[in-house]
Motif scaffolding. Structure first.
Motif, PDB file in Angstrom:
ATOM      1  N   LEU A  12      22.084  -3.608  66.150  1.00 46.72           N
ATOM      2  CA  LEU A  12      22.119  -4.290  67.442  1.00 46.72           C
ATOM      3  C   LEU A  12      22.821  -5.644  67.401  1.00 46.72           C
ATOM      4  O   LEU A  12      23.122  -6.213  68.450  1.00 46.72           O
ATOM      5  CB  LEU A  12      20.690  -4.489  67.971  1.00 46.72           C
ATOM      6  N   ASP A  13      23.063  -6.168  66.229  1.00 44.97           N
ATOM      7  CA  ASP A  13      23.693  -7.483  66.103  1.00 44.97           C
ATOM      8  C   ASP A  13      24.608  -7.472  64.884  1.00 44.97           C
ATOM      9  O   ASP A  13      24.136  -7.442  63.750  1.00 44.97           O
ATOM     10  CB  ASP A  13      22.628  -8.579  65.965  1.00 44.97           C
ATOM     11  N   LEU A  42      12.253  -3.531  67.003  1.00 51.28           N
ATOM     12  CA  LEU A  42      12.848  -2.673  68.026  1.00 51.28           C
ATOM     13  C   LEU A  42      13.502  -1.432  67.434  1.00 51.28           C
ATOM     14  O   LEU A  42      13.560  -0.382  68.082  1.00 51.28           O
ATOM     15  CB  LEU A  42      13.871  -3.473  68.840  1.00 51.28           C
ATOM     16  N   LEU A  43      13.993  -1.529  66.208  1.00 49.83           N
ATOM     17  CA  LEU A  43      14.674  -0.393  65.571  1.00 49.83           C
ATOM     18  C   LEU A  43      13.787   0.319  64.553  1.00 49.83           C
ATOM     19  O   LEU A  43      14.281   1.139  63.778  1.00 49.83           O
ATOM     20  CB  LEU A  43      15.947  -0.879  64.881  1.00 49.83           C
ATOM     21  N   SER A  44      12.508   0.027  64.564  1.00 45.51           N
ATOM     22  CA  SER A  44      11.635   0.535  63.505  1.00 45.51           C
ATOM     23  C   SER A  44      10.996   1.877  63.813  1.00 45.51           C
ATOM     24  O   SER A  44      10.315   2.453  62.957  1.00 45.51           O
ATOM     25  CB  SER A  44      10.531  -0.483  63.200  1.00 45.51           C
ATOM     26  N   THR A  45      11.190   2.408  65.018  1.00 44.81           N
ATOM     27  CA  THR A  45      10.608   3.692  65.388  1.00 44.81           C
ATOM     28  C   THR A  45      11.686   4.612  65.940  1.00 44.81           C
ATOM     29  O   THR A  45      12.678   4.146  66.514  1.00 44.81           O
ATOM     30  CB  THR A  45       9.501   3.528  66.443  1.00 44.81           C
ATOM     31  N   ALA A  46      11.487   5.919  65.778  1.00 49.67           N
ATOM     32  CA  ALA A  46      12.488   6.887  66.217  1.00 49.67           C
ATOM     33  C   ALA A  46      12.698   6.828  67.726  1.00 49.67           C
ATOM     34  O   ALA A  46      13.818   6.974  68.226  1.00 49.67           O
ATOM     35  CB  ALA A  46      12.077   8.289  65.790  1.00 49.67           C
ATOM     36  N   THR A  47      11.614   6.611  68.450  1.00 45.43           N
ATOM     37  CA  THR A  47      11.685   6.448  69.902  1.00 45.43           C
ATOM     38  C   THR A  47      11.530   4.974  70.222  1.00 45.43           C
ATOM     39  O   THR A  47      10.555   4.345  69.809  1.00 45.43           O
ATOM     40  CB  THR A  47      10.577   7.258  70.605  1.00 45.43           C
ATOM     41  N   VAL A  48      12.464   4.414  70.932  1.00 47.17           N
ATOM     42  CA  VAL A  48      12.462   2.970  71.206  1.00 47.17           C
ATOM     43  C   VAL A  48      11.292   2.610  72.102  1.00 47.17           C
ATOM     44  O   VAL A  48      11.082   3.198  73.166  1.00 47.17           O
ATOM     45  CB  VAL A  48      13.788   2.542  71.860  1.00 47.17           C
ATOM     46  N   ASP A  49      10.522   1.635  71.663  1.00 42.38           N
ATOM     47  CA  ASP A  49       9.390   1.113  72.417  1.00 42.38           C
ATOM     48  C   ASP A  49       9.874  -0.076  73.241  1.00 42.38           C
ATOM     49  O   ASP A  49      10.283  -1.101  72.695  1.00 42.38           O
ATOM     50  CB  ASP A  49       8.281   0.677  71.451  1.00 42.38           C
ATOM     51  N   SER A  50       9.852   0.049  74.550  1.00 36.79           N
ATOM     52  CA  SER A  50      10.367  -1.006  75.424  1.00 36.79           C
ATOM     53  C   SER A  50       9.562  -2.290  75.334  1.00 36.79           C
ATOM     54  O   SER A  50      10.014  -3.351  75.776  1.00 36.79           O
ATOM     55  CB  SER A  50      10.396  -0.526  76.880  1.00 36.79           C
ATOM     56  N   THR A  51       8.371  -2.237  74.724  1.00 38.03           N
ATOM     57  CA  THR A  51       7.546  -3.442  74.581  1.00 38.03           C
ATOM     58  C   THR A  51       7.706  -4.079  73.207  1.00 38.03           C
ATOM     59  O   THR A  51       7.057  -5.083  72.910  1.00 38.03           O
ATOM     60  CB  THR A  51       6.057  -3.111  74.806  1.00 38.03           C
ATOM     61  N   ALA A  52       8.550  -3.487  72.373  1.00 37.61           N
ATOM     62  CA  ALA A  52       8.714  -3.990  71.009  1.00 37.61           C
ATOM     63  C   ALA A  52       9.418  -5.341  71.011  1.00 37.61           C
ATOM     64  O   ALA A  52      10.098  -5.720  71.965  1.00 37.61           O
ATOM     65  CB  ALA A  52       9.503  -2.992  70.172  1.00 37.61           C
ATOM     66  N   SER A  78      14.817  -8.084  75.641  1.00 33.35           N
ATOM     67  CA  SER A  78      15.303  -8.041  77.022  1.00 33.35           C
ATOM     68  C   SER A  78      15.598  -6.600  77.419  1.00 33.35           C
ATOM     69  O   SER A  78      15.764  -5.720  76.572  1.00 33.35           O
ATOM     70  CB  SER A  78      16.575  -8.885  77.168  1.00 33.35           C
ATOM     71  N   ARG A  79      15.698  -6.379  78.713  1.00 34.04           N
ATOM     72  CA  ARG A  79      15.977  -5.035  79.211  1.00 34.04           C
ATOM     73  C   ARG A  79      17.325  -4.533  78.694  1.00 34.04           C
ATOM     74  O   ARG A  79      17.461  -3.377  78.300  1.00 34.04           O
ATOM     75  CB  ARG A  79      15.975  -5.038  80.746  1.00 34.04           C
ATOM     76  N   ALA A  80      18.319  -5.419  78.681  1.00 37.14           N
ATOM     77  CA  ALA A  80      19.650  -5.022  78.222  1.00 37.14           C
ATOM     78  C   ALA A  80      19.624  -4.600  76.752  1.00 37.14           C
ATOM     79  O   ALA A  80      20.259  -3.607  76.367  1.00 37.14           O
ATOM     80  CB  ALA A  80      20.632  -6.173  78.423  1.00 37.14           C
ATOM     81  N   VAL A  81      18.884  -5.341  75.927  1.00 37.56           N
ATOM     82  CA  VAL A  81      18.803  -5.005  74.508  1.00 37.56           C
ATOM     83  C   VAL A  81      18.061  -3.687  74.317  1.00 37.56           C
ATOM     84  O   VAL A  81      18.456  -2.847  73.495  1.00 37.56           O
ATOM     85  CB  VAL A  81      18.125  -6.144  73.724  1.00 37.56           C
ATOM     86  N   VAL A  82      16.980  -3.497  75.059  1.00 40.70           N
ATOM     87  CA  VAL A  82      16.227  -2.241  74.963  1.00 40.70           C
ATOM     88  C   VAL A  82      17.120  -1.060  75.349  1.00 40.70           C
ATOM     89  O   VAL A  82      17.130  -0.018  74.672  1.00 40.70           O
ATOM     90  CB  VAL A  82      14.972  -2.288  75.858  1.00 40.70           C
ATOM     91  N   GLU A  83      17.877  -1.209  76.416  1.00 40.10           N
ATOM     92  CA  GLU A  83      18.747  -0.123  76.865  1.00 40.10           C
ATOM     93  C   GLU A  83      19.812   0.200  75.810  1.00 40.10           C
ATOM     94  O   GLU A  83      20.143   1.371  75.580  1.00 40.10           O
ATOM     95  CB  GLU A  83      19.400  -0.490  78.199  1.00 40.10           C
ATOM     96  N   ARG A  84      20.327  -0.839  75.153  1.00 39.33           N
ATOM     97  CA  ARG A  84      21.323  -0.599  74.098  1.00 39.33           C
ATOM     98  C   ARG A  84      20.683   0.109  72.913  1.00 39.33           C
ATOM     99  O   ARG A  84      21.275   1.017  72.317  1.00 39.33           O
ATOM    100  CB  ARG A  84      21.946  -1.920  73.658  1.00 39.33           C
TER     101      ARG A  84
END
Length: 354
Positions: free
Chosen positions: A210-211, A239-249, A257-263
């Motif tokens: 992500l960065d 945020l990258l530690s689970t196979a399914t992205v957790d929007s609260t991570a 942020s929402r943009a980072v979660v979406e990416r």
């Protein structure tokens, strides 16, 4: 120690520093041994080290900052009976001093330990010599393989002069093996590489799926100068530690942020299409760059060790990296080794309408 494996497996693949030190491509970060965010035990930490050795991990990273010395103590105790050749890195710059006046409260810097000591920023020669002496005592060893200047963001002048000079002195004496700096940014580590005689730098969170900001400054100069790079915080705080992205991570120690979660979700979708788990891609991504010598991730328990080693060993097809690269989600480090290359790739992906 009785609980250490009697027949250790061979080490994981290693990469070499210019000093001759060989780091396993996967290293254990021991911040959680210092009760990061919640308490753990000596036994749990020792079992994690045992599992790491049994899995072939030979590189262990700690710091006085982690639990006010508790992480160093636990790591030293857990490795006391190890027969394998291990490499330990610790850090300087936060000197621990006794603080009886705060001993009745808990540490206020994220570690669940009594505040019997306090951290004092000190990158002077005396401060670094004292810090290394204390670390050696806690680790129960007479040598530290790698000593990093720890988070000198606001202390460039002292850290880059007297701090580096003190570490060079210790390196010449053989008290430390390799020297460097560890930070949560890439610009200043690049300056350490450019201006000082460091052997290795640790960059946390700035070379991940992500960065990739380290591709613009740190990684090109590190490769040019033959300085190794250790990539840490590859999950970007979770945020990258689970196979399914957790929007609260968390992302970079705060709410994503929402943009980072979406990416992150987009990256996870690409991984899923190629039959790869997101955390496995996160662990292996930095290792595609030739300047990177190891990826260090935090591991609290033996279960964490086993899952992380499995991620490191997961088979990832080249097609995954190709899609991430061509889509613009994450440049392939094996190809994007410089800002110029990244600009060429970006231009090749751009469509012009006349």
């Amino acid at each position: 120690m009785d609980n250490l494996p009697k027949a250790l497996t061979p080490p994981l693949p290693t990469r070499r520093l210019r000093t001759g030190h060989h780091l396993t491509e996967l290293g254990l970060g021991a911040a959680q041994f210092g009760n990061l965010f919640r308490a753990t035990t000596d036994e749990v930490s020792t079992r994690a080290v045992t599992a790491a050795l049994d899995a072939g991990i030979r590189y262990f990273d700690t710091a006085p900052h982690y639990g006010l010395g508790l992480s160093e103590h636990r790591l030293g105790q857990a490795l006391a009976g190890a027969t394998a050749d291990v490499l330990i890195s610790s850090k300087v710059g936060r000197l621990l001093v006794e603080s009886p006046e705060t001993a009745d409260r808990l540490d206020d810097d994220g570690f669940a330990v009594p505040a019997t000591r306090r951290r004092v920023w000190d990158f002077s020669r005396d401060g670094i010599l004292r810090s290394v002496e204390q670390s050696l005592a806690r680790l129960g060893t007479d040598r530290i393989d790698i000593a990093y200047l720890h988070d000198p963001d606001d202390h460039w002048e002292t850290a880059s002069t007297s701090g580096v000079a003190a570490l060079i002195e210790l390196r010449e004496q053989g008290v430390v093996g390799a020297i460097g700096a560890g930070m949560n940014q890439s610009a200043m580590p690049a300056e350490f590489v450019r201006r000082t005689d460091v052997d290795v730098v640790m960059v946390a969170g700035r070379f991940t799926l992500l960065d990739q900001s380290a591709l613009d400054d740190l990684l090109p100069i590190a490769r040019e100068r033959g300085v190794g790079v250790v990539a840490a915080a590859v999950y970007n705080s979770g945020l990258l530690s689970t196979a399914t992205v957790d929007s609260t991570a968390h992302y970079d120690y705060g709410q994503a942020s929402r943009a980072v979660v979406e990416r992150a979700i987009q990256v996870a979708d690409v991984c899923e299409r190629h039959g790869v788990s997101l955390p496995a891609a996160a662990v292996q991504y930095p290792l595609r760059h030739p300047a990177v010598v190891s990826v260090v991730t935090g591991m609290r328990t033996e279960e964490h060790v086993r899952s992380t080693v499995a991620r490191y060993g997961e088979d990832i097809p080249e097609s995954l990296w190709e899609e991430l690269h061509s889509s613009g989600l994450a440049p392939d480090p094996a190809r994007a080794n410089s800002p110029r290359q990244r600009r060429r790739d970006l231009l090749s992906q751009t469509s012009y309408v006349c």
